[in-house]
Design a protein around this motif. Structure first.
Motif, PDB file in Angstrom:
ATOM      1  N   GLY A  31       0.789  -1.227   0.000  1.00 40.24           N
ATOM      2  CA  GLY A  31       0.000   0.000   0.000  1.00 40.24           C
ATOM      3  C   GLY A  31       0.819   1.272   0.000  1.00 40.24           C
ATOM      4  O   GLY A  31       0.294   2.356   0.227  1.00 40.24           O
ATOM      5  N   SER A  32       2.122   1.132  -0.281  1.00 37.68           N
ATOM      6  CA  SER A  32       2.999   2.299  -0.206  1.00 37.68           C
ATOM      7  C   SER A  32       4.162   2.136  -1.179  1.00 37.68           C
ATOM      8  O   SER A  32       4.752   1.062  -1.268  1.00 37.68           O
ATOM      9  CB  SER A  32       3.516   2.425   1.226  1.00 37.68           C
ATOM     10  OG  SER A  32       4.808   2.926   1.311  1.00 37.68           O
ATOM     11  N   ILE A  33       4.487   3.215  -1.887  1.00 35.87           N
ATOM     12  CA  ILE A  33       5.642   3.180  -2.791  1.00 35.87           C
ATOM     13  C   ILE A  33       6.913   2.972  -1.977  1.00 35.87           C
ATOM     14  O   ILE A  33       7.789   2.192  -2.362  1.00 35.87           O
ATOM     15  CB  ILE A  33       5.736   4.473  -3.632  1.00 35.87           C
ATOM     16  CG1 ILE A  33       4.529   4.580  -4.569  1.00 35.87           C
ATOM     17  CG2 ILE A  33       7.037   4.490  -4.439  1.00 35.87           C
ATOM     18  CD1 ILE A  33       4.444   5.904  -5.318  1.00 35.87           C
ATOM     19  N   THR A  34       7.025   3.646  -0.838  1.00 35.25           N
ATOM     20  CA  THR A  34       8.211   3.525   0.009  1.00 35.25           C
ATOM     21  C   THR A  34       8.415   2.079   0.463  1.00 35.25           C
ATOM     22  O   THR A  34       9.512   1.527   0.340  1.00 35.25           O
ATOM     23  CB  THR A  34       8.099   4.447   1.237  1.00 35.25           C
ATOM     24  OG1 THR A  34       7.955   5.793   0.789  1.00 35.25           O
ATOM     25  CG2 THR A  34       9.315   4.337   2.132  1.00 35.25           C
ATOM     26  N   ALA A  64      -2.753   4.747  -8.309  1.00 37.55           N
ATOM     27  CA  ALA A  64      -3.310   6.015  -7.809  1.00 37.55           C
ATOM     28  C   ALA A  64      -2.616   6.318  -6.491  1.00 37.55           C
ATOM     29  O   ALA A  64      -2.455   5.432  -5.652  1.00 37.55           O
ATOM     30  CB  ALA A  64      -4.814   5.883  -7.600  1.00 37.55           C
ATOM     31  N   THR A  65      -2.179   7.557  -6.329  1.00 33.53           N
ATOM     32  CA  THR A  65      -1.470   7.936  -5.106  1.00 33.53           C
ATOM     33  C   THR A  65      -2.216   9.044  -4.379  1.00 33.53           C
ATOM     34  O   THR A  65      -2.893   9.863  -4.993  1.00 33.53           O
ATOM     35  CB  THR A  65      -0.041   8.418  -5.408  1.00 33.53           C
ATOM     36  OG1 THR A  65      -0.110   9.526  -6.308  1.00 33.53           O
ATOM     37  CG2 THR A  65       0.795   7.324  -6.045  1.00 33.53           C
ATOM     38  N   ALA A  66      -2.069   9.036  -3.067  1.00 29.62           N
ATOM     39  CA  ALA A  66      -2.617  10.098  -2.225  1.00 29.62           C
ATOM     40  C   ALA A  66      -1.443  10.789  -1.550  1.00 29.62           C
ATOM     41  O   ALA A  66      -0.516  10.123  -1.077  1.00 29.62           O
ATOM     42  CB  ALA A  66      -3.558   9.512  -1.177  1.00 29.62           C
ATOM     43  N   ALA A  67      -1.466  12.107  -1.512  1.00 32.80           N
ATOM     44  CA  ALA A  67      -0.378  12.868  -0.896  1.00 32.80           C
ATOM     45  C   ALA A  67      -0.303  12.574   0.597  1.00 32.80           C
ATOM     46  O   ALA A  67      -1.307  12.253   1.227  1.00 32.80           O
ATOM     47  CB  ALA A  67      -0.595  14.355  -1.133  1.00 32.80           C
ATOM     48  N   GLY A  68       0.892  12.678   1.139  1.00 37.00           N
ATOM     49  CA  GLY A  68       1.088  12.474   2.572  1.00 37.00           C
ATOM     50  C   GLY A  68       0.429  13.586   3.373  1.00 37.00           C
ATOM     51  O   GLY A  68      -0.100  14.538   2.837  1.00 37.00           O
ATOM     52  N   GLY A  73       0.300   9.297   3.364  1.00 35.68           N
ATOM     53  CA  GLY A  73      -0.216   9.117   2.013  1.00 35.68           C
ATOM     54  C   GLY A  73      -0.510   7.656   1.777  1.00 35.68           C
ATOM     55  O   GLY A  73      -0.853   6.915   2.686  1.00 35.68           O
ATOM     56  N   GLY A  74      -0.346   7.246   0.587  1.00 38.30           N
ATOM     57  CA  GLY A  74      -0.553   5.855   0.248  1.00 38.30           C
ATOM     58  C   GLY A  74      -0.740   5.717  -1.242  1.00 38.30           C
ATOM     59  O   GLY A  74      -0.962   6.711  -1.938  1.00 38.30           O
TER      60      GLY A  74
END
Length: 112
Positions: A31-34, A64-68, A73-74
């Motif tokens: 659930g996270s790029i990191t 689809a990404t959501a800003a931190g 984020g996620g």
């Protein structure tokens, strides 16, 4: 162990390949790029660039990404992203099955 890796290119751009698909699968799991990047031993920047390149090469984004922020984020795979992963893995399996005899013959030529 011999592996068959499939890359689909558009001109010089690798539109879809094993690294991008592995990254999408890791992103789906974390659930996270990191976290996805970390699980693959890749830098966040490299992962972000691959996802950006992939999203730009598709008609609809795979991620689809959501800003931190306070909640963090996620990132999530879109339906098109899930379809892309499924189709890629299907193509990989079909190619491997179709080339099984030739792969076996090639393996016999390789030094141990």
């Amino acid at each position: 162990m011999l592996k068959l890796r499939v890359r689909l290119t558009v001109g010089e751009l690798i539109a879809v390949g094993p690294g991008k698909i592995d990254l999408l699968e890791a992103l789906d799991a974390t659930g996270s790029i990191t976290a996805a990047a970390k699980s693959l031993g890749m830098s966040y920047r490299r992962a972000w660039l691959l996802i950006d390149e992939l999203n730009r090469s598709l008609r609809a984004p795979a991620v689809a990404t959501a800003a931190g922020g306070a909640q963090g984020g996620g990132s999530v795979l879109t339906e098109d992203g899930r379809t892309l992963v499924r189709l890629y893995r299907q193509i990989e399996a079909t190619a491997l099955q179709a080339a099984a005899a030739d792969i076996q013959a090639l393996k016999q030529m390789l030094a141990p």
